[in-house]
Scaffold this motif. Sequence first.
Motif, PDB file in Angstrom:
ATOM      1  N   VAL A  37       0.869  -1.128  -0.138  1.00 56.33           N
ATOM      2  CA  VAL A  37       0.018   0.121   0.169  1.00 56.33           C
ATOM      3  C   VAL A  37       0.786   1.231  -0.025  1.00 56.33           C
ATOM      4  CG1 VAL A  37      -1.488   1.272   1.600  1.00 56.33           C
ATOM      5  CG2 VAL A  37      -2.119  -1.055   1.041  1.00 56.33           C
ATOM      6  N   HIS A  38       2.005   1.147   0.753  1.00 53.55           N
ATOM      7  CA  HIS A  38       2.878   2.210   0.838  1.00 53.55           C
ATOM      8  C   HIS A  38       3.691   2.462  -0.527  1.00 53.55           C
ATOM      9  CE1 HIS A  38       1.560   1.694   5.203  1.00 53.55           C
ATOM     10  NE2 HIS A  38       2.167   2.880   5.483  1.00 53.55           N
ATOM     11  N   VAL A  39       4.293   1.402  -0.803  1.00 52.38           N
ATOM     12  CA  VAL A  39       5.204   1.815  -2.043  1.00 52.38           C
ATOM     13  C   VAL A  39       4.400   1.746  -3.455  1.00 52.38           C
ATOM     14  CG1 VAL A  39       6.853   0.593  -3.131  1.00 52.38           C
ATOM     15  CG2 VAL A  39       7.019   0.575  -0.848  1.00 52.38           C
ATOM     16  N   GLU A  40       3.296   0.807  -3.649  1.00 57.06           N
ATOM     17  CA  GLU A  40       2.717   0.729  -4.872  1.00 57.06           C
ATOM     18  C   GLU A  40       1.531   1.436  -5.064  1.00 57.06           C
ATOM     19  OE1 GLU A  40       2.417  -3.367  -6.401  1.00 57.06           O
ATOM     20  OE2 GLU A  40       4.491  -3.135  -6.895  1.00 57.06           O
ATOM     21  N   ASP A  41       0.885   1.565  -3.965  1.00 56.92           N
ATOM     22  CA  ASP A  41      -0.437   2.446  -4.079  1.00 56.92           C
ATOM     23  C   ASP A  41       0.014   3.946  -3.997  1.00 56.92           C
ATOM     24  OD1 ASP A  41      -1.320   0.021  -4.489  1.00 56.92           O
ATOM     25  OD2 ASP A  41      -2.608   0.005  -2.740  1.00 56.92           O
ATOM     26  N   LEU A  42       0.624   4.455  -2.909  1.00 61.20           N
ATOM     27  CA  LEU A  42       1.124   5.458  -2.600  1.00 61.20           C
ATOM     28  C   LEU A  42       2.246   6.069  -3.186  1.00 61.20           C
ATOM     29  CD1 LEU A  42      -0.226   5.211   1.159  1.00 61.20           C
ATOM     30  CD2 LEU A  42      -1.278   6.429  -0.923  1.00 61.20           C
ATOM     31  N   ALA A 127      11.691  -8.045  -3.169  1.00 63.46           N
ATOM     32  CA  ALA A 127      10.630  -7.215  -3.516  1.00 63.46           C
ATOM     33  C   ALA A 127       9.799  -7.063  -2.334  1.00 63.46           C
ATOM     34  CB  ALA A 127       9.913  -7.936  -4.738  1.00 63.46           C
ATOM     35  N   VAL A 128      10.465  -6.131  -1.367  1.00 63.08           N
ATOM     36  CA  VAL A 128       9.622  -6.115  -0.154  1.00 63.08           C
ATOM     37  C   VAL A 128       8.419  -5.188  -0.409  1.00 63.08           C
ATOM     38  CG1 VAL A 128       9.693  -5.190   2.138  1.00 63.08           C
ATOM     39  CG2 VAL A 128      11.702  -6.316   1.188  1.00 63.08           C
ATOM     40  N   GLY A 129       8.560  -4.256  -1.292  1.00 66.00           N
ATOM     41  CA  GLY A 129       7.473  -3.316  -1.722  1.00 66.00           C
ATOM     42  C   GLY A 129       6.411  -3.950  -2.089  1.00 66.00           C
ATOM     43  N   LYS A 130       6.472  -5.138  -2.834  1.00 64.10           N
ATOM     44  CA  LYS A 130       5.249  -5.883  -3.130  1.00 64.10           C
ATOM     45  C   LYS A 130       4.521  -6.849  -2.069  1.00 64.10           C
ATOM     46  CE  LYS A 130       6.459  -6.191  -8.119  1.00 64.10           C
ATOM     47  NZ  LYS A 130       7.509  -5.216  -7.989  1.00 64.10           N
ATOM     48  N   ARG A 131       4.841  -6.658  -0.902  1.00 57.73           N
ATOM     49  CA  ARG A 131       4.554  -7.547  -0.034  1.00 57.73           C
ATOM     50  C   ARG A 131       3.134  -6.878   1.102  1.00 57.73           C
ATOM     51  NH1 ARG A 131       6.923 -12.583   0.651  1.00 57.73           N
ATOM     52  NH2 ARG A 131       6.131 -12.416   2.812  1.00 57.73           N
TER      53      ARG A 131
END
Lengths: 165, 227
Positions: A37-42, A127-131
């Motif tokens: 949510v933080h990386v991909e969405d925001l 790929a931590v940002g996809k978790r």
Amino acid sequence: MRFVTVAGVLLAIVGTGAWLSLLPAPVDQPIAFNHRVHVEDLGADCTDCHLYASTGIRATIPNVETCAVCHSEPLGDSPAELELARYVEAGQTISWAKVYWVPQDVLFSHRLHTSVAEIECETCHGAVGKRDEPLVRSLRPLSMDSCIECHQEREVPNDCIACHR
Amino acid sequence: MRRWGMVIDLDRCTGCGACMAACHQENNLTAAGPEQTRRDRAFHWLKMLPTESRLGDEVMTRYLPQPCFQCDNPPCVRVCPVHATYLNHEGIVGQVYARCIGCRYCMAACPYNAKVFNWFEPEWPGDMKRKANPDVSLRPKGVVEKCTFCHHRINRAKEEARVEGRDVRDGDVIPACAENCPTQAIAFGDLNDPRSRVSQLVSGPRVFRLQEDLGTEPKVFYLAEKE
Ligand code: SF4
């Protein structure tokens, strides 16, 4: 035939068990933090919360003050958000469990790898940002082999005391 | 290629021990304590050797600070069976604690007694351990350790230069002993750079090295008035 199938299944179970036992034990995280949510969405950068990952030797795991920059008031009503709001209101330290670490005698400079060598965080951290869930174990093993392999690929020196302090 | 070296001016050294104290603090050394010191297990990477010289009728005690000399031809490296100590490309004799098996061959081979052995699990009084320098490891029991010209400071200076997109300049790297010396008796820098301070000092007439006949080629040079 039947025997072969049973033996195969048994072997698979034993093999998986052995492989799992080599992984580090999973840790408990205090809040169900959602990286995606933080990386991909925001569109947040890793360094927005993990301070000093590009400017210092050691990167930080965000504490409650960093979360409070955006979450001074609850931004929703999910259980994780309410849990965070409780920490923010109490000004209480969030005891995140560390999942990436190197041995005590190794000095790893984040700044040298991110800012100078321009290596993406994902290269070592996965790929931590996809978790959707917080990490309970590292996604990539950090081993001396992986460091050396990368250094050899990029033709950078492998002088022992450059990393072993 | 750089070749790090040190020049110690004995005519400036008062033997005050500030260099030793700084080295202890910077490199997370443990204190051996009186009992172990009596058994010749004092723990210093930088020793202060007293020497006596006569000036007419007067006997004068002078002091000679002695770190690891980072020999160009280091006997300690030749005898290490596990490659825990080695000469790096910039002339620093590295000591990799995680590799060391504690056989102490290197200590026997070093003609200058520059290495020390951790006989006991290191202890720091009170909360001293929490004040340890995070750039230097805490060595466990059973390994050999020694001065490496504060190689963590060299790495730090190189990294800062790279961030600023420039070369390391003379004076960027100052080992803890040199930094804390009240008389500025210790100079440090690149011996391969003819303009560096150390290069200029070693080309003067007052230079000598310890036991040069051994062929170890130390990179620590002393300056003293010739008798
Ligand atoms: S002074 Fe001793 S420990 Fe240092 S490099 Fe020379 S032989 Fe090795």
